[in-house]
Motif scaffolding. Sequence first.
Motif, short mmCIF file in Angstrom:
data_model
loop_
_atom_site.label_atom_id
_atom_site.label_comp_id
_atom_site.label_asym_id
_atom_site.label_seq_id
_atom_site.Cartn_x
_atom_site.Cartn_y
_atom_site.Cartn_z
N VAL A 5 0.87 -1.17 0.00
CA VAL A 5 0.00 0.00 0.00
C VAL A 5 0.91 1.22 0.00
O VAL A 5 1.86 1.30 0.78
N ILE A 6 0.62 2.17 -0.89
CA ILE A 6 1.41 3.39 -1.01
C ILE A 6 0.63 4.54 -0.39
O ILE A 6 -0.51 4.80 -0.78
N VAL A 7 1.24 5.23 0.55
CA VAL A 7 0.59 6.35 1.24
C VAL A 7 1.38 7.63 0.99
O VAL A 7 2.51 7.77 1.47
N ASP A 8 0.79 8.54 0.24
CA ASP A 8 1.43 9.83 -0.06
C ASP A 8 0.35 10.78 -0.54
O ASP A 8 -0.53 10.38 -1.29
N ASP A 9 0.44 12.04 -0.12
CA ASP A 9 -0.61 12.97 -0.51
C ASP A 9 -0.41 13.55 -1.91
O ASP A 9 -1.26 14.30 -2.39
N HIS A 10 0.68 13.22 -2.58
CA HIS A 10 0.93 13.71 -3.93
C HIS A 10 0.64 12.60 -4.94
O HIS A 10 1.36 11.59 -4.97
N PRO A 11 -0.38 12.77 -5.78
CA PRO A 11 -0.72 11.73 -6.77
C PRO A 11 0.45 11.37 -7.68
O PRO A 11 0.61 10.20 -8.03
N VAL A 12 1.26 12.35 -8.06
CA VAL A 12 2.37 12.05 -8.97
C VAL A 12 3.38 11.12 -8.30
O VAL A 12 3.99 10.28 -8.97
N VAL A 13 3.56 11.25 -6.99
CA VAL A 13 4.47 10.37 -6.27
C VAL A 13 3.89 8.96 -6.22
O VAL A 13 4.59 7.96 -6.46
N ARG A 14 2.60 8.86 -5.92
CA ARG A 14 1.97 7.54 -5.88
C ARG A 14 2.04 6.87 -7.25
O ARG A 14 2.33 5.68 -7.36
N ALA A 32 -3.30 5.56 -0.57
CA ALA A 32 -3.97 6.48 0.35
C ALA A 32 -3.25 7.82 0.31
O ALA A 32 -2.06 7.89 0.00
N ALA A 33 -3.99 8.87 0.65
CA ALA A 33 -3.43 10.22 0.61
C ALA A 33 -3.35 10.87 1.99
O ALA A 33 -2.98 12.03 2.10
N SER A 34 -3.69 10.13 3.05
CA SER A 34 -3.62 10.68 4.41
C SER A 34 -3.48 9.52 5.39
O SER A 34 -3.66 8.35 5.03
N GLY A 35 -3.17 9.87 6.64
CA GLY A 35 -3.04 8.85 7.65
C GLY A 35 -4.34 8.09 7.90
O GLY A 35 -4.35 6.86 7.99
N VAL A 50 3.61 -1.33 4.00
CA VAL A 50 3.04 -0.01 3.70
C VAL A 50 4.18 0.97 3.51
O VAL A 50 5.05 1.10 4.39
N LEU A 51 4.21 1.66 2.37
CA LEU A 51 5.16 2.75 2.15
C LEU A 51 4.48 4.03 2.62
O LEU A 51 3.49 4.47 2.02
N MET A 52 5.00 4.61 3.69
CA MET A 52 4.29 5.69 4.39
C MET A 52 5.03 7.02 4.32
O MET A 52 6.17 7.14 4.78
N ASP A 53 4.39 8.02 3.73
CA ASP A 53 4.90 9.39 3.83
C ASP A 53 4.56 9.90 5.23
O ASP A 53 3.72 9.32 5.93
N LEU A 54 5.20 10.98 5.66
CA LEU A 54 4.96 11.47 7.02
C LEU A 54 4.11 12.73 7.08
O LEU A 54 3.14 12.79 7.81
N ARG A 55 4.47 13.74 6.32
CA ARG A 55 3.76 15.02 6.41
C ARG A 55 2.67 15.08 5.35
O ARG A 55 2.95 15.22 4.16
N MET A 56 1.44 14.93 5.81
CA MET A 56 0.28 14.94 4.92
C MET A 56 -0.84 15.75 5.56
O MET A 56 -0.89 15.87 6.79
#
Length: 211
Positions: A5-14, A32-35, A50-56
């Motif tokens: 599962v890829i978690v990042d608020d930027h669609p281009v990154v996902r 997902a785009a948020s926690g 889960v690949l998790m971004d932090l600041r969203m």
Amino acid sequence: MIRLVIVDDHPVVRDGLRGMLSTGDFEVVGEAASGDEAVAVVAAVSPDVVLMDLRMPGSDGVSAIERLRDHPCRVLVLTTYDTDRDVLPAIKAGATGYLLKDTPRDELQRAIRAAHAGEAVLSPAVATRLLGQVREPALEPLSTRELDVLALVAKGSTNRAVAAALFISEATVKTHLLHVYAKLGVSDRAAAVAVAYERGLLRGADGGSRA
């Protein structure tokens, strides 16, 4: 097959990660785009990693990692930030690894496999930062009186002026300053003030101590 599962608020990154990881022994089963969204998606699809971004926006990555602690998936942080305020909370929350977004494709894929196997994975910069934290002795906090003395010193007050302002003797001021130097790891007034500002112990130009 490692389910991701890829978690990042930027669609281009996902999109970029999905394209990079939808091959070989990886399968992207959710995004997902948020926690909050991450927690819901993980509950629905039961990924391995889960690949998790932090600041969203909304709930951040650290809060999501904490909420996923009882889930059998591994969480691998993938972010731009490697400061103490980002790294330490994520690791304490239960992240299996911490990588930066400039990690090359091959290294990212190896890290995902390692995280899936339960191995801790850290980018070199993050590993160095954590090692420094472990090696650095815990700093004893300054007392309220020591902060009062340091705040007046930061304004340029002499020991006599500090003593008069706080209704204590000059000898007591000197004692407080010696304790401050020892706790901050410095040897003079200027360095003590500089380190205090750097660590947020003093606020603003007025030298007032933090509440």
